[in-house]
Design a protein around this motif. Structure first.
Motif, PDB file in Angstrom:
ATOM      1  N   LEU A 274     -42.376 -16.866  24.874  1.00 46.98           N
ATOM      2  CA  LEU A 274     -42.725 -17.643  26.066  1.00 46.98           C
ATOM      3  C   LEU A 274     -41.939 -18.945  26.112  1.00 46.98           C
ATOM      4  O   LEU A 274     -41.664 -19.475  27.191  1.00 46.98           O
ATOM      5  N   ASP A 275     -41.580 -19.471  24.947  1.00 48.58           N
ATOM      6  CA  ASP A 275     -40.828 -20.738  24.906  1.00 48.58           C
ATOM      7  C   ASP A 275     -39.343 -20.554  25.179  1.00 48.58           C
ATOM      8  O   ASP A 275     -38.644 -21.521  25.501  1.00 48.58           O
ATOM      9  N   PHE A 276     -38.840 -19.324  25.058  1.00 49.16           N
ATOM     10  CA  PHE A 276     -37.398 -19.133  25.102  1.00 49.16           C
ATOM     11  C   PHE A 276     -36.824 -19.271  26.508  1.00 49.16           C
ATOM     12  O   PHE A 276     -35.740 -19.843  26.698  1.00 49.16           O
ATOM     13  N   SER A 277     -37.519 -18.751  27.514  1.00 53.36           N
ATOM     14  CA  SER A 277     -37.008 -18.886  28.884  1.00 53.36           C
ATOM     15  C   SER A 277     -37.057 -20.342  29.339  1.00 53.36           C
ATOM     16  O   SER A 277     -36.170 -20.809  30.066  1.00 53.36           O
ATOM     17  N   TYR A 278     -38.089 -21.076  28.891  1.00 47.27           N
ATOM     18  CA  TYR A 278     -38.141 -22.512  29.193  1.00 47.27           C
ATOM     19  C   TYR A 278     -36.936 -23.222  28.576  1.00 47.27           C
ATOM     20  O   TYR A 278     -36.316 -24.094  29.204  1.00 47.27           O
ATOM     21  N   LEU A 279     -36.602 -22.865  27.346  1.00 50.76           N
ATOM     22  CA  LEU A 279     -35.451 -23.467  26.686  1.00 50.76           C
ATOM     23  C   LEU A 279     -34.166 -23.152  27.455  1.00 50.76           C
ATOM     24  O   LEU A 279     -33.316 -24.021  27.634  1.00 50.76           O
TER      25      LEU A 279
ATOM     26  N   TRP B 165     -52.192 -21.304  20.076  1.00 49.86           N
ATOM     27  CA  TRP B 165     -51.856 -20.594  18.852  1.00 49.86           C
ATOM     28  C   TRP B 165     -51.221 -19.272  19.247  1.00 49.86           C
ATOM     29  O   TRP B 165     -51.647 -18.635  20.211  1.00 49.86           O
ATOM     30  N   VAL B 166     -50.207 -18.906  18.510  1.00 47.54           N
ATOM     31  CA  VAL B 166     -49.473 -17.691  18.845  1.00 47.54           C
ATOM     32  C   VAL B 166     -50.369 -16.463  18.763  1.00 47.54           C
ATOM     33  O   VAL B 166     -51.144 -16.294  17.822  1.00 47.54           O
ATOM     34  N   ASP B 167     -50.268 -15.635  19.785  1.00 47.86           N
ATOM     35  CA  ASP B 167     -50.963 -14.352  19.851  1.00 47.86           C
ATOM     36  C   ASP B 167     -49.963 -13.395  20.493  1.00 47.86           C
ATOM     37  O   ASP B 167     -49.590 -13.573  21.659  1.00 47.86           O
ATOM     38  N   ASN B 168     -49.502 -12.421  19.750  1.00 55.40           N
ATOM     39  CA  ASN B 168     -48.420 -11.565  20.243  1.00 55.40           C
ATOM     40  C   ASN B 168     -48.777 -10.802  21.505  1.00 55.40           C
ATOM     41  O   ASN B 168     -47.890 -10.303  22.200  1.00 55.40           O
ATOM     42  N   ASN B 169     -50.056 -10.696  21.821  1.00 57.49           N
ATOM     43  CA  ASN B 169     -50.461 -10.015  23.051  1.00 57.49           C
ATOM     44  C   ASN B 169     -50.427 -10.941  24.258  1.00 57.49           C
ATOM     45  O   ASN B 169     -49.904 -10.593  25.314  1.00 57.49           O
TER      46      ASN B 169
ATOM     47  N   HIS C  76     -43.143 -23.019  15.934  1.00 55.80           N
ATOM     48  CA  HIS C  76     -43.318 -21.587  15.703  1.00 55.80           C
ATOM     49  C   HIS C  76     -43.647 -21.296  14.248  1.00 55.80           C
ATOM     50  O   HIS C  76     -44.433 -20.376  13.957  1.00 55.80           O
ATOM     51  N   GLU C  77     -43.049 -22.043  13.335  1.00 55.39           N
ATOM     52  CA  GLU C  77     -43.361 -21.844  11.912  1.00 55.39           C
ATOM     53  C   GLU C  77     -44.804 -22.215  11.593  1.00 55.39           C
ATOM     54  O   GLU C  77     -45.356 -21.781  10.581  1.00 55.39           O
ATOM     55  N   ASN C  78     -45.398 -23.022  12.479  1.00 56.94           N
ATOM     56  CA  ASN C  78     -46.804 -23.397  12.305  1.00 56.94           C
ATOM     57  C   ASN C  78     -47.723 -22.651  13.268  1.00 56.94           C
ATOM     58  O   ASN C  78     -48.875 -23.050  13.475  1.00 56.94           O
ATOM     59  N   GLY C  79     -47.193 -21.570  13.852  1.00 56.58           N
ATOM     60  CA  GLY C  79     -48.032 -20.693  14.668  1.00 56.58           C
ATOM     61  C   GLY C  79     -48.382 -21.225  16.037  1.00 56.58           C
ATOM     62  O   GLY C  79     -49.396 -20.832  16.623  1.00 56.58           O
TER      63      GLY C  79
END
Length: 246
Positions: free
Chosen positions: A171-176, A161-165, A130-133
């Motif tokens: 998106l990674d949090f529910s997988y975690l 690459w992260v795109d807030n839209n 996440h720190e690297n987008g």
């Protein structure tokens, strides 16, 4: 037929690499262990030709993203093979067993210390991404390797690459959250008649632990930042006394 497709490549050479054995398969195609002409062991992710042509732009994300990430906890992108009808990515080979195999093949029950160590290390890998987008989008038990206490995250085929839209961090949090529940349930034992209940009733967790997991899964207001997840995970699980109802 599928078994033949896996075996037929064993012993064949593509570029600088000789195929040793198949080590995985998925929707995209096959994964092989191979050896370079210098003796380096690598993983080769061979794509189904029809699937690659159909999704060539999407598949390119994996190569581009991995090429720009440099961390021992994720595989390094080493190159591309495109010859003799064989198209694949060459990746650094990571030793270890997938959490899926540890759970279902080896029937391992993760204790509290293992749960915390794997959880915090995986959170910090996600933090690096996440720190690297980058958002991984596929943090599941087949894609997490464990080897002598080290944790690796593999398979960046869905990474973006992260795109807030379209591709937000969460998106990674529910997988975690799902991943952590697999670890917790590995020690769950059923005694006698058992009525299936939701995890937050079945697992004997503290109120704060339940809130943490519910926020990961989006049952409560979802986390927005992986750094907050790290802080809360340490706070509620570092010295947790978790027993499981049975």
């Amino acid at each position: 037929m599928w078994l033949y497709k896996k075996i037929k490549y064993v012993g064949k050479q593509f570029g600088r690499y000789t195929i040793e054995k198949p080590i995985g398969e998925g929707k995209y195609g096959l994964c092989f262990l191979a050896k370079s002409d210098l003796g380096q062991m690598v993983a080769i992710k061979k794509f189904k030709r029809s699937l690659f042509k159909k999704n060539s732009e999407k598949n390119a994300y994996e190569a581009i993203i991995l090429s720009q990430l440099k961390d021992k906890r994720i595989p390094e992108f080493l190159g591309v093979i495109n010859e003799k009808g064989f198209y694949g990515f060459v990746l650094e080979f990571k030793n270890g067993s997938t959490v899926e195999d540890i759970l279902f093949k080896y029937k391992h029950k993760f204790n509290r210390k293992e749960f915390f160590n794997i959880g915090i290390k995986l959170i910090r890998i996600i933090m690096y991404l996440h720190e690297n987008g980058v958002v991984h989008r596929d943090i599941r038990i087949p894609n997490v390797l464990v080897d002598n206490g080290e944790v690796y995250l593999i398979d960046f085929g869905l990474a973006r690459w992260v795109d807030n839209n379209q591709y937000p961090y969460n998106l990674d949090f529910s997988y975690l959250g799902d991943f952590l529940l697999y670890l917790l349930y590995s020690s769950f034992e059923i005694k006698g008649k058992h009525k299936k209940m939701p995890w937050y009733e079945e697992l004997l967790l503290t109120f704060e632990q339940k809130v943490f997991l519910k926020k990961l899964l989006g049952i409560k207001l979802m986390y927005e930042d992986i750094h907050d997840i790290e802080v809360d995970f340490i706070r509620v699980f570092k010295n947790y006394n978790c027993f499981l109802k049975s």
